[in-house]
Design an enzyme around this catalytic site. Structure first.
Site, PDB file in Angstrom:
ATOM      1  N   GLU A   1     143.750  85.012 -14.706  1.00 32.41           N
ATOM      2  CA  GLU A   1     142.846  84.683 -13.196  1.00 32.41           C
ATOM      3  C   GLU A   1     142.121  85.904 -12.957  1.00 32.41           C
ATOM      4  O   GLU A   1     140.752  85.817 -12.582  1.00 32.41           O
ATOM      5  CB  GLU A   1     143.901  84.361 -12.188  1.00 32.41           C
ATOM      6  CG  GLU A   1     144.522  82.979 -12.451  1.00 32.41           C
ATOM      7  CD  GLU A   1     145.607  82.749 -11.507  1.00 32.41           C
ATOM      8  OE1 GLU A   1     146.548  83.562 -11.269  1.00 32.41           O
ATOM      9  OE2 GLU A   1     145.636  81.719 -10.878  1.00 32.41           O
TER      10      GLU A   1
ATOM     11  N   GLU B   1     152.319  79.970 -16.623  1.00 30.38           N
ATOM     12  CA  GLU B   1     153.336  79.765 -15.351  1.00 30.38           C
ATOM     13  C   GLU B   1     154.161  78.501 -15.376  1.00 30.38           C
ATOM     14  O   GLU B   1     155.163  78.306 -14.890  1.00 30.38           O
ATOM     15  CB  GLU B   1     152.024  79.644 -14.214  1.00 30.38           C
ATOM     16  CG  GLU B   1     151.650  80.990 -13.533  1.00 30.38           C
ATOM     17  CD  GLU B   1     150.311  81.198 -14.375  1.00 30.38           C
ATOM     18  OE1 GLU B   1     149.943  80.896 -15.454  1.00 30.38           O
ATOM     19  OE2 GLU B   1     149.565  81.949 -13.665  1.00 30.38           O
TER      20      GLU B   1
ATOM     21  N   ALA C   1     151.673  88.033 -13.546  1.00 30.21           N
ATOM     22  CA  ALA C   1     152.170  88.768 -12.458  1.00 30.21           C
ATOM     23  C   ALA C   1     153.325  89.234 -12.627  1.00 30.21           C
ATOM     24  O   ALA C   1     154.139  89.099 -13.614  1.00 30.21           O
ATOM     25  CB  ALA C   1     152.271  87.682 -11.337  1.00 30.21           C
TER      26      ALA C   1
ATOM     27  N   GLY D   1     148.313  85.675 -14.027  1.00 32.09           N
ATOM     28  CA  GLY D   1     147.256  86.627 -13.102  1.00 32.09           C
ATOM     29  C   GLY D   1     146.282  87.440 -13.669  1.00 32.09           C
ATOM     30  O   GLY D   1     145.168  87.427 -13.428  1.00 32.09           O
TER      31      GLY D   1
END
Lengths: 257, 258
Positions: free
Chosen positions: B112, B132, B66, B109
């Protein structure tokens, strides 16, 4: 730039010269880092089509500088943090790497030479798996590379006895590719490097990659991988040039792509 | 087709392609980019010229995660009102098969997003990780749920706690990468796979995805009840008649997605 090595590039060849001659080019952490960095830089540089690692002065590399090791040293972490990244950078590089062993290659210096694709040795060079002589085991991939080159019996002998192996003997064992007389040393290394730098570089990189796969995969799985590899090679400009030159009965001119 | 800021799209041979297009930022995902991906996926889902969706990333990484700048000053209320993860829920509702082609970093992300695909083709050297935890947070777009369902609780905890870089070979051995190919051939092999799926009867492909996904959420009994309804449903399709007739007549079937 670099403080423990000299790095220069000309005519498609990148020269990495270990430059601590008064310490027989022994490894300190900074030298591990700089070699790693230089190999990665050469791997990325499109002009570079061959890499030579050699030593300034009378030694190739005498291994870890023991002045940097003391009772508090965690030998495992020393490898993880400094030597492993260097060996991995060499293995990840898809250009031909020559160890031009100008003098003694001891301990991790021997390992460094073993990690390269070709080993050219001066008649003055020698190799020592010196680790056992201070109660340690060969590291930096040494046993992995050595056992592939000479088989288990000789690998044990070389590693357990820790004796000095002169260049000629190393050639007979299959540890190195050739021994070069001192007076033609520089010239022959340059010629060899320059020959490699004019070859189809991408194909050389693929040969390295698929040789590793060949060592690690069962035949069926390898044959599938091999087809992928040949597909990649077949798409290169050099493959087209190679066939074209063959048809036209002329020398091919490869660009490394 | 309209222009998007952070992705490139095209449709060819029944394959709807979405390419993440922030190569300089290693395809870091910002909110707008996710919106664009979801928007295009939903339009492909309704588009008769698309049978398979292929998601890939431009440059040397699939996606390094992200966009941290975008969220470093967020507070919980703003995040609740923003409800950004709703876009990710919509990804789960796509009915057509999604093939992911990943290379280099597949982080946070990006990981993901890869786990939101149905099938993953990965290049040699690809690395997966949830970093993260090192920023004082955790995965928020399904990472703790999807990874756990794929590899089990024990490994998922180790990987997400440690932010370990999982090499592609390990990813394959744990079942969330289908195939490993050379980087040079990633696109070619992913397209080959997508094409193979695109040639199959689209309704069967669709209901297979629908049923297999139920195996994740339903009990075995309920899942099997659900499966047989879908099995019956396919007998109302023209492709079922064509498929079975072609089999009896020893010829190649021509599927139309009807």
């Amino acid at each position: 730039m670099f403080t423990t090595i000299n790095y220069e590039c000309h005519e498609g060849i990148s020269w990495i010269k270990l430059n601590r001659p008064d310490k027989l080019n022994a490894f300190i952490a900074e030298m591990n880092r700089e070699i790693t960095h230089a190999v990665r830089q050469a791997a990325k540089d499109e002009e570079v089509r061959c890499i030579v690692i050699t030593g300034e002065g009378r030694a190739f590399c005498s291994g870890q500088d023991l002045a940097e090791v003391n009772d508090d040293t965690n030998h495992g972490d020393l490898l993880r943090n400094h030597y492993t990244p260097m060996v991995k950078a060499i293995m990840a590089c898809e250009k031909p790497i020559i160890a031009a062993v100008n003098g003694v290659a001891a301990g991790a210096g021997f390992s460094l030479a073993l990690a390269c694709d070709f080993r050219l040795a001066s008649e003055k060079a020698s190799f020592i798996n010196a680790f056992v002589n201070i109660g340690l085991i060969p590291d930096s991939g040494n046993l992995h590379f050595l056992s592939h080159l000479v088989g288990r019996a000789k690998a044990i002998e070389i590693s357990v006895l820790g004796e000095k192996i002169p260049a000629q003997k190393a050639l007979e064992l299959g540890v190195i590719n050739r021994v070069i007389p001192q007076d033609t040393w520089q010239k022959e290394v340059e010629e060899f490097a320059s020959k490699l730098a004019k070859m189809p570089t991408k194909a050389i990189g693929l040969i390295k990659r698929y040789l590793t796969l060949a060592e690690n995969l069962p035949l069926d799985a390898y044959l599938e991988k091999e087809a992928e590899g040949q597909r990649i090679a077949g798409l290169t400009k050099d493959a087209k040039e190679g066939v074209q030159a063959f048809i036209e009965k002329r020398q091919p001119e490869y660009i490394g792509q | 087709m309209r222009e998007y800021a952070f992705i490139e799209t095209k449709v060819e041979d029944y394959i709807g392609i979405i390419e993440l297009n922030r190569p300089k930022q290693l395809n870091a995902l910002n909110r707008q980019m996710i919106k664009e991906i979801v928007q295009v996926m939903e339009s492909y889902d309704q588009d008769d010229t698309v049978r398979v969706i292929l998601l890939k990333g431009k440059g040397r990484a699939f996606s390094a995660g992200a966009d941290i700048d975008e969220m470093s000053n967020d507070d919980p209320i703003r995040l609740e009102l923003l409800n950004q993860f709703q876009d990710w829920d919509r990804l789960s509702l796509i009915k057509k098969p999604i093939i992911g082609a990943v290379q280099g970093f597949v982080l946070g992300g990006g990981f993901e997003l890869a786990l939101s695909c149905d099938v993953l083709i990965a290049a040699e050297g690809a690395e997966f990780s949830f970093p993260e935890v090192n920023l004082g947070v955790m995965p928020g777009a399904g990472g703790t749920q999807r990874l756990t369902k794929l590899v089990g609780r024990t490994l998922a905890l180790e990987w997400i706690w440690s932010a370990k870089r999982i090499q592609v070979e390990e990813a394959q051995s744990h079942g969330f990468v289908n195939r490993i190919v050379s980087g040079e051939l990633l696109e070619e092999e992913a397209l080959k796979f997508a094409k193979m799926i695109a040639e199959k009867p689209p309704l069967a492909i669709r209901l297979i995805k629908d049923s297999v996904n139920k195996a994740i959420d339903y009990s075995l009994y309920e899942g099997m009840q659900y499966e047989r309804k879908n099995f019956y449903l396919l007998f109302s399709s023209e492709d079922q008649k064509e498929g079975m007739n072609a089999f009896v007549e020893k010829r190649k079937p021509k599927f139309q997605g009807k």
